[in-house]
Design a protein around this motif. Structure first.
Motif, PDB file in Angstrom:
ATOM      1  N   ILE A  47      -8.732 -20.798   2.465  1.00 29.15           N
ATOM      2  CA  ILE A  47      -9.234 -19.420   2.481  1.00 29.15           C
ATOM      3  C   ILE A  47      -8.255 -18.589   1.668  1.00 29.15           C
ATOM      4  CG2 ILE A  47      -9.781 -17.407   3.899  1.00 29.15           C
ATOM      5  CD1 ILE A  47     -10.297 -19.359   6.240  1.00 29.15           C
ATOM      6  N   TYR A  48      -8.750 -17.969   0.623  1.00 27.12           N
ATOM      7  CA  TYR A  48      -7.901 -17.208  -0.301  1.00 27.12           C
ATOM      8  C   TYR A  48      -8.233 -15.725  -0.145  1.00 27.12           C
ATOM      9  CZ  TYR A  48      -5.235 -16.546  -4.678  1.00 27.12           C
ATOM     10  OH  TYR A  48      -4.305 -16.184  -5.625  1.00 27.12           O
ATOM     11  N   LEU A  49      -7.260 -14.946   0.321  1.00 19.72           N
ATOM     12  CA  LEU A  49      -7.419 -13.506   0.496  1.00 19.72           C
ATOM     13  C   LEU A  49      -6.791 -12.820  -0.712  1.00 19.72           C
ATOM     14  CD1 LEU A  49      -6.294 -13.400   4.249  1.00 19.72           C
ATOM     15  CD2 LEU A  49      -8.606 -13.783   3.342  1.00 19.72           C
ATOM     16  N   HIS A  50      -7.624 -12.425  -1.663  1.00 15.85           N
ATOM     17  CA  HIS A  50      -7.119 -11.845  -2.907  1.00 15.85           C
ATOM     18  C   HIS A  50      -7.167 -10.326  -2.833  1.00 15.85           C
ATOM     19  CE1 HIS A  50      -6.110 -11.556  -7.145  1.00 15.85           C
ATOM     20  NE2 HIS A  50      -7.024 -10.612  -7.220  1.00 15.85           N
ATOM     21  N   MET A  51      -5.986  -9.708  -2.946  1.00 18.80           N
ATOM     22  CA  MET A  51      -5.869  -8.248  -2.926  1.00 18.80           C
ATOM     23  C   MET A  51      -5.933  -7.747  -4.366  1.00 18.80           C
ATOM     24  SD  MET A  51      -5.563  -7.906   0.358  1.00 18.80           S
ATOM     25  CE  MET A  51      -6.425  -9.471   0.642  1.00 18.80           C
ATOM     26  N   ASN A  52      -7.123  -7.430  -4.828  1.00 16.88           N
ATOM     27  CA  ASN A  52      -7.349  -7.162  -6.240  1.00 16.88           C
ATOM     28  C   ASN A  52      -6.806  -5.786  -6.633  1.00 16.88           C
ATOM     29  OD1 ASN A  52      -8.759  -8.252  -8.664  1.00 16.88           O
ATOM     30  ND2 ASN A  52      -9.767  -6.258  -8.545  1.00 16.88           N
ATOM     31  N   GLY A  53      -5.961  -5.774  -7.644  1.00 16.38           N
ATOM     32  CA  GLY A  53      -5.392  -4.532  -8.149  1.00 16.38           C
ATOM     33  C   GLY A  53      -3.887  -4.567  -8.241  1.00 16.38           C
ATOM     34  N   GLY A  54      -3.228  -5.423  -7.467  1.00 18.42           N
ATOM     35  CA  GLY A  54      -1.781  -5.547  -7.537  1.00 18.42           C
ATOM     36  C   GLY A  54      -1.056  -4.800  -6.445  1.00 18.42           C
ATOM     37  N   PRO A  55      -0.947  -5.372  -5.239  1.00 18.63           N
ATOM     38  CA  PRO A  55      -0.208  -4.707  -4.153  1.00 18.63           C
ATOM     39  C   PRO A  55       1.256  -4.495  -4.531  1.00 18.63           C
ATOM     40  CG  PRO A  55      -1.470  -6.587  -3.328  1.00 18.63           C
ATOM     41  CD  PRO A  55      -1.505  -6.667  -4.814  1.00 18.63           C
ATOM     42  N   SER A  56       1.813  -3.390  -4.084  1.00 18.59           N
ATOM     43  CA  SER A  56       3.207  -3.066  -4.383  1.00 18.59           C
ATOM     44  C   SER A  56       4.143  -3.894  -3.511  1.00 18.59           C
ATOM     45  CB  SER A  56       3.474  -1.579  -4.157  1.00 18.59           C
ATOM     46  OG  SER A  56       4.866  -1.323  -4.250  1.00 18.59           O
ATOM     47  N   GLN A  57       4.837  -4.847  -4.135  1.00 19.72           N
ATOM     48  CA  GLN A  57       5.804  -5.657  -3.400  1.00 19.72           C
ATOM     49  C   GLN A  57       6.936  -4.802  -2.842  1.00 19.72           C
ATOM     50  OE1 GLN A  57       5.613  -5.439  -6.650  1.00 19.72           O
ATOM     51  NE2 GLN A  57       7.646  -5.543  -7.598  1.00 19.72           N
ATOM     52  N   LEU A  58       7.260  -3.705  -3.559  1.00 21.70           N
ATOM     53  CA  LEU A  58       8.369  -2.839  -3.158  1.00 21.70           C
ATOM     54  C   LEU A  58       8.085  -2.075  -1.876  1.00 21.70           C
ATOM     55  CD1 LEU A  58       8.914  -1.720  -6.774  1.00 21.70           C
ATOM     56  CD2 LEU A  58      10.817  -2.505  -5.354  1.00 21.70           C
ATOM     57  N   ASP A  59       6.814  -1.919  -1.551  1.00 26.59           N
ATOM     58  CA  ASP A  59       6.424  -1.157  -0.367  1.00 26.59           C
ATOM     59  C   ASP A  59       5.874  -2.032   0.749  1.00 26.59           C
ATOM     60  OD1 ASP A  59       6.672   1.781  -1.367  1.00 26.59           O
ATOM     61  OD2 ASP A  59       5.620   0.737  -2.971  1.00 26.59           O
ATOM     62  N   LEU A  60       5.875  -3.366   0.514  1.00 25.23           N
ATOM     63  CA  LEU A  60       5.306  -4.271   1.513  1.00 25.23           C
ATOM     64  C   LEU A  60       6.261  -5.371   1.960  1.00 25.23           C
ATOM     65  CD1 LEU A  60       1.678  -4.700   0.099  1.00 25.23           C
ATOM     66  CD2 LEU A  60       2.468  -3.140   1.889  1.00 25.23           C
ATOM     67  N   PHE A  61       6.830  -6.142   1.011  1.00 27.28           N
ATOM     68  CA  PHE A  61       7.596  -7.320   1.366  1.00 27.28           C
ATOM     69  C   PHE A  61       8.990  -7.414   0.733  1.00 27.28           C
ATOM     70  CE2 PHE A  61       3.156  -8.903   1.906  1.00 27.28           C
ATOM     71  CZ  PHE A  61       3.236  -9.277   3.238  1.00 27.28           C
ATOM     72  N   ASP A  62       9.182  -6.794  -0.417  1.00 28.23           N
ATOM     73  CA  ASP A  62      10.446  -6.975  -1.149  1.00 28.23           C
ATOM     74  C   ASP A  62      11.364  -5.782  -0.888  1.00 28.23           C
ATOM     75  OD1 ASP A  62      12.223  -8.332  -2.684  1.00 28.23           O
ATOM     76  OD2 ASP A  62      11.193  -8.032  -4.601  1.00 28.23           O
ATOM     77  N   TYR A  63      12.145  -5.878   0.170  1.00 29.64           N
ATOM     78  CA  TYR A  63      12.979  -4.764   0.649  1.00 29.64           C
ATOM     79  C   TYR A  63      14.167  -4.560  -0.288  1.00 29.64           C
ATOM     80  CZ  TYR A  63      15.840  -2.048   3.956  1.00 29.64           C
ATOM     81  OH  TYR A  63      16.596  -1.082   4.582  1.00 29.64           O
ATOM     82  N   GLU A  65       6.625  -1.250   7.405  1.00 29.31           N
ATOM     83  CA  GLU A  65       5.904  -0.651   8.535  1.00 29.31           C
ATOM     84  C   GLU A  65       4.400  -0.557   8.273  1.00 29.31           C
ATOM     85  OE1 GLU A  65       6.731   3.526   9.202  1.00 29.31           O
ATOM     86  OE2 GLU A  65       7.366   3.775   7.118  1.00 29.31           O
ATOM     87  N   LEU A  66       3.970  -0.716   7.028  1.00 35.73           N
ATOM     88  CA  LEU A  66       2.551  -0.668   6.710  1.00 35.73           C
ATOM     89  C   LEU A  66       1.797  -1.903   7.195  1.00 35.73           C
ATOM     90  CD1 LEU A  66       2.592   0.754   3.050  1.00 35.73           C
ATOM     91  CD2 LEU A  66       2.055   1.968   5.178  1.00 35.73           C
ATOM     92  N   LEU A  67       2.527  -2.951   7.574  1.00 37.08           N
ATOM     93  CA  LEU A  67       1.888  -4.208   7.982  1.00 37.08           C
ATOM     94  C   LEU A  67       2.357  -4.631   9.371  1.00 37.08           C
ATOM     95  CD1 LEU A  67       2.254  -6.135   4.581  1.00 37.08           C
ATOM     96  CD2 LEU A  67       0.183  -5.043   5.478  1.00 37.08           C
ATOM     97  N   PRO A  68       2.079  -3.829  10.392  1.00 36.11           N
ATOM     98  CA  PRO A  68       2.553  -4.173  11.745  1.00 36.11           C
ATOM     99  C   PRO A  68       1.906  -5.429  12.309  1.00 36.11           C
ATOM    100  CG  PRO A  68       1.053  -2.296  11.826  1.00 36.11           C
ATOM    101  CD  PRO A  68       1.358  -2.541  10.387  1.00 36.11           C
ATOM    102  N   TRP A  69       0.664  -5.696  11.951  1.00 30.71           N
ATOM    103  CA  TRP A  69      -0.017  -6.892  12.465  1.00 30.71           C
ATOM    104  C   TRP A  69       0.444  -8.146  11.727  1.00 30.71           C
ATOM    105  CZ3 TRP A  69      -2.923  -6.911  16.802  1.00 30.71           C
ATOM    106  CH2 TRP A  69      -3.366  -5.672  17.278  1.00 30.71           C
ATOM    107  N   THR A  70       0.607  -8.041  10.424  1.00 29.86           N
ATOM    108  CA  THR A  70       1.130  -9.181   9.665  1.00 29.86           C
ATOM    109  C   THR A  70       2.528  -9.540  10.156  1.00 29.86           C
ATOM    110  OG1 THR A  70      -0.182  -8.551   7.725  1.00 29.86           O
ATOM    111  CG2 THR A  70       1.683 -10.014   7.350  1.00 29.86           C
ATOM    112  N   SER A  71       3.284  -8.525  10.592  1.00 36.47           N
ATOM    113  CA  SER A  71       4.631  -8.784  11.127  1.00 36.47           C
ATOM    114  C   SER A  71       4.604  -9.763  12.293  1.00 36.47           C
ATOM    115  CB  SER A  71       5.265  -7.465  11.579  1.00 36.47           C
ATOM    116  OG  SER A  71       5.462  -6.593  10.481  1.00 36.47           O
ATOM    117  N   LYS A  72       3.482  -9.824  13.007  1.00 34.13           N
ATOM    118  CA  LYS A  72       3.379 -10.703  14.177  1.00 34.13           C
ATOM    119  C   LYS A  72       3.184 -12.169  13.797  1.00 34.13           C
ATOM    120  CE  LYS A  72       1.014  -7.005  16.777  1.00 34.13           C
ATOM    121  NZ  LYS A  72       2.006  -6.718  17.825  1.00 34.13           N
ATOM    122  N   ILE A  73       2.832 -12.440  12.529  1.00 33.08           N
ATOM    123  CA  ILE A  73       2.541 -13.819  12.128  1.00 33.08           C
ATOM    124  C   ILE A  73       3.519 -14.336  11.079  1.00 33.08           C
ATOM    125  CG2 ILE A  73       0.089 -13.775  12.740  1.00 33.08           C
ATOM    126  CD1 ILE A  73      -0.494 -13.251   9.724  1.00 33.08           C
TER     127      ILE A  73
END
Length: 494
Positions: free
Chosen positions: A71-87, A140-148
């Motif tokens: 299952i491939y969840l493609h976030m089309n447009g380019g999510p900002s790594q700086l605001d999601l995962f790359d601290y 903090e934008l991904l509180p549910w993803t933080s659980k997994i």
């Protein structure tokens, strides 16, 4: 004169060999196809039934797969790594200072920012925290993803040569920036075949999105079979009307009439195949038969009324809205339950050139809880062990601001040189962060992963050596991962 007979009489190389007896093999080939596809003219109940893993290539999988489906969840447009995962906490001290030329180092820019007088650094306004036993940094934008996070491997250093949306998403889906190649799902269908005779091997969904800016267009070539037989192309599942176009019988036509009509068309197609041995004729027969079976299987698939309330609650309130990402995620789990080989969800609207502070949270809210629910739901049902899940976009975003900059809002341009994609499920290590970027999230400093390496990793989890999955087209042995020395990312493989 009968049109088929007239065509056979044409003096062509094909017709010459046909009259020499080569095309008499057509009937045998078609009979074999029909047996493998479960096709019988007249709907004969005694017809051969499709076994598990039918229609793939001999010798595949090349080795024991860890995942049977993906299952491939493609976030089309380019999510900002700086605001999601790359601290990048050091960027706070760089606020509104120019991006050092030593960091940019002459890298290509889009025309949307190449004319800017300066490139001011825009630190993320969102808070980050370490999550799970793995201690993975998540916004903090991904509180549910933080659980997994302890279920996933996060690759921080994926990169691509493409800098604009259309070539970039075409590249990551098909292995080439130029349209016309076969998509990942089509390659999997071609190589491994189907595990469910009543549903397509490759299903696509394009849910709604909450960002207020216009989203980038999607084209069906992103799930096209390209040069592969057309029966391997993705089938789009719609939120309104017929879930699949033309699934319902026309007014005045019942199933028995449709069956007789289909049988007549199949007999004509068999004559066409006997005459010309065109493999697309085989594909046409298989697609007609699949469409007939889908009249029963698709409505049952999309009817979620039987889902327990606690499952619906887990996916969040949007699951009750057809066409939402949450509904698509639930359908993806139902498709996985039914052994559909590959499901791809394209969620649009991740292109925050401006108003990132307003639009990015809305996008995250669309997908965050439903993504958590999908992973959790698969795990609770024992499906995650042999289902590969992928989440990511086609490129990342710049540390410098596009347009006006303030502490509360900013925009980011496209950045292809480093961006995150995470994996979970069959064949993937848990709680891993792979690769490092520089302090500006602008360059890879450790363990770069090209998108061809990423696709090679997906194929590996499915039991495929990407270098050995090829198809002859235009005189070349085409493959999804190109001709350079790309390799699966062993560090994230279980």
């Amino acid at each position: 004169m009968d049109p088929i007979r007239e065509r056979v009489n044409l003096e062509t190389r094909r017709s010459f060999f046909g009259r020499a007896g080569v095309m008499s093999l057509g009937a045998a080939a078609l009979a074999d196809l029909m047996a493998r596809e479960g096709i019988a003219f007249g709907g004969d109940p005694a017809a051969p039934k499709l076994p598990v893993d039918t229609g793939g290539l001999p010798g595949l999988p090349h080795f024991a797969p860890k995942a049977k489906r993906a299952i491939y969840l493609h976030m089309n447009g380019g999510p900002s790594q700086l605001d999601l995962f790359d601290y990048k906490p050091k960027m706070e001290a760089m606020y509104d200072k120019d991006l050092p030329e030593s960091i940019r180092n002459g890298q290509r820019l889009t025309t949307m920012t190449s004319g800017q007088a300066r490139f001011p650094v825009a630190p993320s306004k969102f808070k980050f925290a370490k999550q799970g036993q793995s201690g993975m940094w998540v916004s903090e934008l991904l509180p549910w993803t933080s659980k997994i996070v302890d279920e996933i491997s996060l690759v921080q250093t994926v990169w691509t040569e493409a800098i604009n949306h259309d070539p970039a998403v075409t590249y990551i889906c098909t292995g080439n920036q130029v349209p016309g190649r076969a998509s990942l799902g089509s390659w999997l269908s071609y190589g491994l075949g189907t595990m469910n005779r009543d549903l397509p091997a490759f299903v696509v969904m394009t849910p709604t999105w909450s960002s207020k800016t216009p989203a980038q267009a999607l084209y069906n070539r992103l799930w096209s079979a390209g040069f592969l037989p057309s029966k391997h192309q993705g089938v789009s599942l719609r939120a309104t009307g017929d879930p699949v176009l033309f699934l319902s019988n026309p007014s005045g036509v019942d199933s028995s009439v449709r069956r007789r009509t289909l049988d007549a068309i199949n007999r004509l197609n068999q004559k066409e195949y006997d005459a010309f041995t065109d493999p697309e004729t085989q594909a046409r027969i298989a697609q007609y038969e699949m469409a007939f079976r889908m009249q029963t299987s698709v409505p049952e698939l999309t009817d979620v009324a039987s889902e327990p309330q606690h499952v619906l609650d887990m996916y969040g309130p949007d699951v009750h809205r057809p066409g939402s990402f949450a509904r698509c995620a639930l359908l993806a789990r139902r498709l996985a339950e039914r052994d559909v080989r590959f499901v791809q969800i394209f969620h649009r609207g991740w292109d925050q050139h401006g108003n990132l502070a307003g639009d990015l949270p809305a996008q995250c809210q669309d997908v965050d809880q439903a993504t958590y629910a999908l992973i959790t739901d698969l795990k609770q049902r024992g499906l995650l062990d042999d289902t590969l899940v992928i989440w990511g976009g086609e490129f990342g975003r710049t540390i410098y601001c596009q347009g006006p900059l303030s502490r509360e809002n900013y925009g980011r341009d496209h950045h292809p040189k480093c961006f995150p994609i995470w994996f979970a499920g069959g064949g993937i290590k848990k709680g891993v962060v792979h690769g490092e970027t520089d302090d500006f999230s602008y360059n890879v400093v450790k363990d770069p992963v090209h998108i061809h390496d990423m696709n090679a990793t997906i194929l590996h989890c499915m039991g495929i050596d990407h270098k050995r999955l090829t198809f002859k087209s235009q005189g070349l042995d085409m493959r999804l991962t190109g001709v350079l020395d790309q390799n699966p990312v062993k560090a994230i493989l279980a």
